[in-house]
Design a protein around this motif. Structure first.
Motif, PDB file in Angstrom:
ATOM      1  N   UNK A  44      51.978 -28.741 -35.650  1.00 33.99           N
ATOM      2  CA  UNK A  44      52.570 -27.772 -34.033  1.00 33.99           C
ATOM      3  C   UNK A  44      53.175 -29.045 -32.939  1.00 33.99           C
ATOM      4  N   UNK A  45      52.419 -30.244 -33.365  1.00 35.87           N
ATOM      5  CA  UNK A  45      53.230 -31.147 -32.239  1.00 35.87           C
ATOM      6  C   UNK A  45      54.752 -31.324 -32.908  1.00 35.87           C
ATOM      7  N   UNK A  46      54.808 -31.441 -34.152  1.00 34.28           N
ATOM      8  CA  UNK A  46      55.700 -32.179 -34.539  1.00 34.28           C
ATOM      9  C   UNK A  46      57.024 -30.679 -34.096  1.00 34.28           C
ATOM     10  N   UNK A  47      56.971 -29.097 -34.405  1.00 33.31           N
ATOM     11  CA  UNK A  47      57.844 -28.345 -33.571  1.00 33.31           C
ATOM     12  C   UNK A  47      58.063 -28.326 -32.528  1.00 33.31           C
ATOM     13  N   UNK A  48      56.999 -28.987 -31.326  1.00 30.67           N
ATOM     14  CA  UNK A  48      57.610 -28.948 -30.229  1.00 30.67           C
ATOM     15  C   UNK A  48      58.707 -29.930 -29.623  1.00 30.67           C
ATOM     16  N   UNK A  49      57.706 -31.183 -30.236  1.00 30.52           N
ATOM     17  CA  UNK A  49      58.536 -32.588 -29.922  1.00 30.52           C
ATOM     18  C   UNK A  49      59.840 -32.233 -30.622  1.00 30.52           C
ATOM     19  N   UNK A  50      59.997 -31.503 -31.743  1.00 26.25           N
ATOM     20  CA  UNK A  50      61.224 -31.617 -32.132  1.00 26.25           C
ATOM     21  C   UNK A  50      61.832 -30.934 -31.845  1.00 26.25           C
ATOM     22  N   UNK A  51      61.344 -30.174 -30.799  1.00 27.49           N
ATOM     23  CA  UNK A  51      62.031 -28.936 -30.054  1.00 27.49           C
ATOM     24  C   UNK A  51      62.841 -29.471 -28.736  1.00 27.49           C
ATOM     25  N   UNK A  52      61.928 -30.092 -28.188  1.00 28.98           N
ATOM     26  CA  UNK A  52      62.984 -31.668 -27.368  1.00 28.98           C
ATOM     27  C   UNK A  52      63.146 -31.877 -27.059  1.00 28.98           C
ATOM     28  N   UNK A  53      63.798 -32.349 -28.271  1.00 27.57           N
ATOM     29  CA  UNK A  53      64.692 -33.663 -28.771  1.00 27.57           C
ATOM     30  C   UNK A  53      65.831 -32.648 -28.847  1.00 27.57           C
ATOM     31  N   UNK A  54      65.537 -31.837 -30.359  1.00 25.59           N
ATOM     32  CA  UNK A  54      67.190 -30.828 -29.878  1.00 25.59           C
ATOM     33  C   UNK A  54      67.680 -30.653 -28.354  1.00 25.59           C
ATOM     34  N   UNK A  79      60.049 -37.845 -38.752  1.00 23.05           N
ATOM     35  CA  UNK A  79      58.888 -39.334 -39.265  1.00 23.05           C
ATOM     36  C   UNK A  79      57.275 -39.005 -39.116  1.00 23.05           C
ATOM     37  N   UNK A  80      57.583 -38.822 -38.083  1.00 26.31           N
ATOM     38  CA  UNK A  80      56.054 -38.542 -37.632  1.00 26.31           C
ATOM     39  C   UNK A  80      55.337 -37.586 -37.921  1.00 26.31           C
ATOM     40  N   UNK A  81      56.235 -36.247 -37.537  1.00 30.30           N
ATOM     41  CA  UNK A  81      55.887 -35.311 -39.102  1.00 30.30           C
ATOM     42  C   UNK A  81      55.418 -35.736 -39.849  1.00 30.30           C
ATOM     43  N   UNK A  82      56.316 -36.139 -41.044  1.00 32.89           N
ATOM     44  CA  UNK A  82      55.952 -35.978 -41.889  1.00 32.89           C
ATOM     45  C   UNK A  82      54.651 -37.036 -42.671  1.00 32.89           C
ATOM     46  N   UNK A  83      54.102 -37.844 -41.556  1.00 26.01           N
ATOM     47  CA  UNK A  83      53.225 -38.714 -41.842  1.00 26.01           C
ATOM     48  C   UNK A  83      51.619 -38.129 -41.423  1.00 26.01           C
ATOM     49  N   UNK A  84      52.249 -37.118 -40.847  1.00 29.25           N
ATOM     50  CA  UNK A  84      51.248 -35.935 -40.166  1.00 29.25           C
ATOM     51  C   UNK A  84      50.490 -35.501 -41.294  1.00 29.25           C
ATOM     52  N   UNK A  85      51.545 -34.849 -41.859  1.00 29.14           N
ATOM     53  CA  UNK A  85      51.852 -33.962 -42.985  1.00 29.14           C
ATOM     54  C   UNK A  85      50.664 -34.353 -44.049  1.00 29.14           C
ATOM     55  N   UNK A  86      51.217 -35.802 -44.047  1.00 27.11           N
ATOM     56  CA  UNK A  86      50.392 -36.453 -45.707  1.00 27.11           C
ATOM     57  C   UNK A  86      49.844 -36.973 -45.333  1.00 27.11           C
ATOM     58  N   UNK A  87      48.419 -35.903 -46.217  1.00 23.13           N
ATOM     59  CA  UNK A  87      47.024 -36.641 -46.107  1.00 23.13           C
ATOM     60  C   UNK A  87      46.416 -38.060 -45.827  1.00 23.13           C
ATOM     61  N   UNK A  88      45.691 -38.357 -44.705  1.00 26.03           N
ATOM     62  CA  UNK A  88      44.678 -39.372 -45.109  1.00 26.03           C
ATOM     63  C   UNK A  88      45.243 -39.566 -43.383  1.00 26.03           C
TER      64      UNK A  88
END
Length: 163
Positions: A44-54, A79-88
């Motif tokens: 959700x954070x990646x989606x909102x920040x991605x929209x802001x960057x776009x 990259x941040x979104x990919x890291x958050x989707x990675x388990x850990x």
């Protein structure tokens, strides 16, 4: 080579160690629930920040500026979104650092200071090393397209705005 070893061997071992430690402290089910919850919140954070960057990217283009900062922000958000989707938990912390605007600005500054000295552009936009290589190979440096003069006219046309 060292980077790949770190990425594919050391990081997963560290992630497993941290997950096991958290699981022992709070239990297996709460640990799994926490990992699922932070992946959902991260997306959700990646989606909102991605929209802001776009949106900032489009504003920069509309103003006629080169959107270098906006492109770097977009890459950091991805990259941040990919890291958050990675388990850990360790990758989640790194992902949050890349997604939150204040910490992303710090990382953007570090990345820019590290990359800018390596980027050299010649007068026609080709990397300087490629231009120097073509000059050594017998090509004419400084003229695109083999050095022939071209005459003509140009008309500036405004493209229709997309909704």
């Amino acid at each position: 080579m060292v980077f790949l070893v770190l990425l594919f061997v050391v990081v997963p071992i560290i992630e497993l160690f941290v997950i096991i430690q958290v699981g022992e402290a709070i239990g297996v089910l709460p640990t799994i629930a926490l990992l699922v919850a932070d992946s959902i919140l991260g997306s959700m954070l990646m989606r909102s920040q991605g929209r802001v960057a776009w949106a900032r990217f489009n504003v920069a283009l509309a103003e006629g500026r080169i959107p270098h900062r906006e492109v770097l922000d977009g890459a950091l958000v991805i990259f941040g979104g990919a890291l958050l989707l990675t388990p850990g938990f360790v990758t989640d912390v790194l992902g949050i650092i890349l997604l939150l605007p204040p910490t992303r600005a710090l990382v953007r500054g570090l990345v820019a200071r590290r990359l800018l000295p390596r980027i050299v552009i010649s007068r026609f936009g080709a990397p300087a090393a490629a231009a120097a290589g073509s000059a050594r190979a017998g090509g004419r440096r400084g003229r695109p397209g083999g050095g022939a003069d071209v005459e003509g006219t140009a008309t500036e046309v405004d493209p229709p705005r997309l909704q």
